[in-house]
Design a protein around this motif. Structure first.
Motif, PDB file in Angstrom:
ATOM      1  N   ALA A 164       6.647   0.372 -13.881  1.00 11.08           N
ATOM      2  CA  ALA A 164       5.417  -0.421 -13.988  1.00 11.08           C
ATOM      3  C   ALA A 164       4.992  -0.957 -12.620  1.00 11.08           C
ATOM      4  O   ALA A 164       3.811  -0.944 -12.273  1.00 11.08           O
ATOM      5  N   GLU A 165       5.946  -1.413 -11.849  1.00  6.06           N
ATOM      6  CA  GLU A 165       5.617  -1.912 -10.514  1.00  6.06           C
ATOM      7  C   GLU A 165       5.078  -0.782  -9.655  1.00  6.06           C
ATOM      8  O   GLU A 165       4.109  -0.954  -8.915  1.00  6.06           O
ATOM      9  N   GLU A 166       5.679   0.369  -9.759  1.00  4.55           N
ATOM     10  CA  GLU A 166       5.238   1.534  -8.995  1.00  4.55           C
ATOM     11  C   GLU A 166       3.795   1.899  -9.350  1.00  4.55           C
ATOM     12  O   GLU A 166       2.991   2.210  -8.476  1.00  4.55           O
ATOM     13  N   VAL A 167       3.473   1.823 -10.635  1.00  4.38           N
ATOM     14  CA  VAL A 167       2.135   2.181 -11.099  1.00  4.38           C
ATOM     15  C   VAL A 167       1.083   1.172 -10.644  1.00  4.38           C
ATOM     16  O   VAL A 167       0.011   1.540 -10.181  1.00  4.38           O
ATOM     17  N   PHE A 168       1.388  -0.117 -10.770  1.00  3.06           N
ATOM     18  CA  PHE A 168       0.401  -1.151 -10.505  1.00  3.06           C
ATOM     19  C   PHE A 168       0.441  -1.720  -9.092  1.00  3.06           C
ATOM     20  O   PHE A 168      -0.359  -2.586  -8.752  1.00  3.06           O
ATOM     21  N   ARG A 169       1.333  -1.252  -8.260  1.00  2.00           N
ATOM     22  CA  ARG A 169       1.462  -1.785  -6.903  1.00  2.00           C
ATOM     23  C   ARG A 169       0.169  -1.627  -6.111  1.00  2.00           C
ATOM     24  O   ARG A 169      -0.255  -2.550  -5.409  1.00  2.00           O
ATOM     25  N   GLY A 170      -0.472  -0.484  -6.223  1.00  2.00           N
ATOM     26  CA  GLY A 170      -1.720  -0.248  -5.487  1.00  2.00           C
ATOM     27  C   GLY A 170      -2.803  -1.252  -5.843  1.00  2.00           C
ATOM     28  O   GLY A 170      -3.508  -1.777  -4.969  1.00  2.00           O
ATOM     29  N   MET A 171      -2.934  -1.551  -7.143  1.00  2.00           N
ATOM     30  CA  MET A 171      -3.933  -2.535  -7.571  1.00  2.00           C
ATOM     31  C   MET A 171      -3.586  -3.930  -7.064  1.00  2.00           C
ATOM     32  O   MET A 171      -4.473  -4.688  -6.662  1.00  2.00           O
ATOM     33  N   MET A 172      -2.297  -4.259  -7.080  1.00  2.00           N
ATOM     34  CA  MET A 172      -1.874  -5.561  -6.584  1.00  2.00           C
ATOM     35  C   MET A 172      -2.190  -5.683  -5.086  1.00  2.00           C
ATOM     36  O   MET A 172      -2.728  -6.696  -4.631  1.00  2.00           O
TER      37      MET A 172
END
Length: 100
Positions: free
Chosen positions: A58-66
């Motif tokens: 999940a962190e890998e997926v949403f890291r870019g948005m963060m």
């Protein structure tokens, strides 16, 4: 099967007008946020998402948005990161050269 030729538009596209005032300031701020986002993404590329406090997939997926959100926050803060002012000055200089 025959490939059709590309035809130019029936009428020419309108030329873009000068980017002045708040539009130029906002464009410069967005450009600053884009540069910061790219830098932050590069910095976090090698950081592992595994481990006790890692967010895994999940962190890998949403890291870019963060990181985009962090960059936007940095660019929107008073004074920003210092890039937008220079970009805004270049936009103004470009507009003046087009007028003269």
């Amino acid at each position: 099967m025959e490939i059709a030729e590309i035809q130019p538009p029936a009428r020419p596209l309108p030329a873009a007008g000068p980017l002045t005032g708040t539009a130029a300031t906002e464009a410069a701020r967005k450009f600053e946020a884009l540069l910061l986002s790219q830098a932050l993404n590069s910095m976090f590329e090698g950081v592992s998402t595994e481990g006790m406090f890692g967010g895994g997939y999940a962190e890998e997926v949403f890291r870019g948005m963060m990181l985009d959100s962090v960059a936007e926050s940095m660019a929107s803060s008073p004074g920003g990161f210092g890039i937008a002012g220079h970009v805004r000055a270049q936009i103004a200089q470009y507009d003046q050269s087009r007028e003269g």
